[in-house]
Design an enzyme around this catalytic site. Structure first.
Site, mmCIF file in Angstrom:
data_model
loop_
_atom_site.group_PDB
_atom_site.id
_atom_site.type_symbol
_atom_site.label_atom_id
_atom_site.label_comp_id
_atom_site.label_asym_id
_atom_site.label_seq_id
_atom_site.Cartn_x
_atom_site.Cartn_y
_atom_site.Cartn_z
ATOM 1 N N ASN A 75 0.872 -1.171 0.000
ATOM 2 C CA ASN A 75 0.000 0.000 0.000
ATOM 3 C C ASN A 75 0.915 1.229 0.000
ATOM 4 O OD1 ASN A 75 -1.855 2.001 0.376
ATOM 5 N ND2 ASN A 75 -2.795 1.106 2.200
ATOM 6 N N ARG A 81 -2.492 -2.159 -3.475
ATOM 7 C CA ARG A 81 -3.778 -1.496 -3.240
ATOM 8 C C ARG A 81 -3.782 -0.188 -4.029
ATOM 9 N NH1 ARG A 81 -5.202 2.915 1.037
ATOM 10 N NH2 ARG A 81 -7.410 3.093 0.603
ATOM 11 N N HIS A 90 -13.015 2.065 -0.053
ATOM 12 C CA HIS A 90 -13.020 0.943 0.912
ATOM 13 C C HIS A 90 -13.657 -0.304 0.308
ATOM 14 C CE1 HIS A 90 -13.294 4.101 4.356
ATOM 15 N NE2 HIS A 90 -12.032 3.736 4.200
ATOM 16 N N ARG A 140 -12.363 14.197 8.208
ATOM 17 C CA ARG A 140 -13.137 14.611 7.028
ATOM 18 C C ARG A 140 -14.557 14.995 7.427
ATOM 19 N NH1 ARG A 140 -11.479 9.421 4.232
ATOM 20 N NH2 ARG A 140 -9.387 9.818 3.477
ATOM 21 N N GLU A 162 -8.195 -6.359 4.414
ATOM 22 C CA GLU A 162 -8.034 -5.922 3.025
ATOM 23 C C GLU A 162 -6.811 -6.568 2.381
ATOM 24 O OE1 GLU A 162 -8.698 -2.111 4.953
ATOM 25 O OE2 GLU A 162 -9.380 -1.371 3.011
#
Ligand code: ADP
Length: 400
Positions: free
Chosen positions: A7, A90, A180, A242, A385
């Protein structure tokens, strides 16, 4: 088969080496502050752990560090680098083109670079990561990319279009993509297994990925029909830093009043809003818990605001799905905040949802948290993940 999962961020590179025989993680770590002062962490499943300050000029230098850690010294987990059969990356933004994972080719790299305008912080870094991995491991080691957006590509236009002039969709592909996806895919598949309905045929579920970044997905027959994140991961409900959805004119109003550039406003919406912005305490839920326990009213407001927004999305998704069979909670907050889960599920008591409060307190494991007589089942399912990326990588490499 051992697969290295990567990642890559603009100044970081997280990695995990997974042995697909038994699907066990052998080692994981993080190269942080690449191109700055550099910090390298390496941990193995055998309990070895080290953190060192080491300068890494770029992502290629970071890969050299990873290679050394995997093959040398106390944290060594492979005899030789040739044991690493493939690499899975990813990727945040795959546009409308990629609804599944693919092997890396020059065309794929160019596409990912092309989507950088939609995900400026991420995609450019992913391209750096892929190129550095090729440089470090050679062309012969196959590489696969797994997109955060892919699982959401089943959304119909009525869910992914915004009420803006159509020309912006045509010109710039401005639409809801959702993120996601890899996590929603993993926990939904696991939920279907737990329900005894592999593939999710005839099943309606809502998956709640609640971490620093958070999103919900409404899934019918195993396919996403709606999700909360949008063109970027900013849309949806209150997150760590956020804002989630706000009236767009509020953004324009603040920009005008404060004389802010789009880049400055972007920074405020992504980095200074959410739980941090409302509470003024922190973006981290553990700090929020502490502040609430001390009676901090703004911390309490942040908690209430987020819970209320999640409850509203869950309600709207039940309507969009035309019912719901199960609700899944995952990621740092979803897996640990029993009170939040309980509050969300209690809002559905009118539907006959009943929380098993004892089970809801159990942490760190996959568990059903509703009672046997609950009309809707709810689960905590820790996400993975990296495993999805490794599985996709293996599947594609096996076809070569
Ligand atoms: P991301 O992967 O998006 O960076 P995570 O899924 O790791 O984020 O989730 C991070 C969030 O989970 C943080 O707000 C953190 O406070 C929260 N979290 C993690 N562990 C706990 C815990 N034991 N209790 C409460 N919140 C927790």
């Amino acid at each position: 088969m051992k697969i290295l999962v990567i990642n890559a961020g603009s100044s970081s590179l997280k990695y995990q080496l997974i042995d697909m025989d038994g699907e066990v993680m052998l080692a994981k770590g993080n190269c942080e502050r690449i191109g700055i002062d550099g910090k390298f962490t390496h941990k193995t499943s055998g309990g070895y752990s080290s953190t060192v300050d080491v300068e890494m000029r770029d992502h290629t230098a970071a890969f050299e560090q990873v290679k050394r850690a995997l093959t040398e010294g106390e944290g060594r987990v492979v005899e030789d680098l040739s044991e690493v059969s493939a690499i899975g990356h990813r990727i945040v933004q795959g546009g409308s083109k990629y609804d599944h994972s693919v092997l890396v080719t020059e065309e794929v790299i160019q596409d990912i670079a092309g989507y950088a305008s939609l995900a400026p912080l991420h995609n450019a870094a992913h391209v750096q990561g892929i190129r550095a991995a090729i440089a470090a491991f050679g062309e012969k080691v196959p590489q696969v990319v797994v997109f955060d957006t892919a699982f959401h590509q089943t959304m119909p236009p009525k869910a992914y279009m915004f009420g803006l002039p159509y020309a912006y969709y045509e010109k710039y592909k401005v639409r809801r993509y959702g993120f996601h996806g890899t996590s929603h895919r993993y926990v939904s598949a696991r939920c279907f297994e737990l329900l005894g309905r592999p593939g999710g045929v005839g099943t309606k579920i809502i998956t709640c990925h609640l971490g620093n970044g958070s999103s919900l997905a409404a899934i019918s027959d195993g396919k996403v029909i709606d999700t909360t994140m949008g063109l970027t991961p900013l849309d949806g409900f209150l997150m760590g830093t956020r804002s989630g959805a706000v009236d767009p004119s509020a953004v324009l109003f603040i920009m005008e009043k404060e004389g802010l550039t789009p880049a400055q406003m972007n920074e405020i919406l992504n980095k200074k809003s959410g739980v941090l912005g409302i509470s003024g305490v922190s973006s981290d839920d553990r700090d929020l818990d502490k502040a609430r326990a001390e009676g901090n009213l703004r911390a309490h407001l942040a908690w209430e605001l987020r819970t209320y927004q999640i409850i509203k999305y869950v309600g709207s998704y039940i309507s969009a799905l035309g019912g719901v069979d199960a609700i899944v909670f995952t990621a740092g907050i979803g897996e640990n905040q029993s009170l939040l889960r309980s509050e969300v599920l209690k809002s559905l008591s009118y539907l006959g949802v009943r929380v098993n409060e004892e089970k809801n307190q159990i942490r760190g494991q996959e568990i059903e948290i509703t009672t046997a007589d609950s009309t809707v089942r709810a689960f905590v399912i820790p996400t993975n993940e990296e495993l999805v990326i490794a599985r996709d990588t293996r599947a594609l490499v096996n076809q070569l």
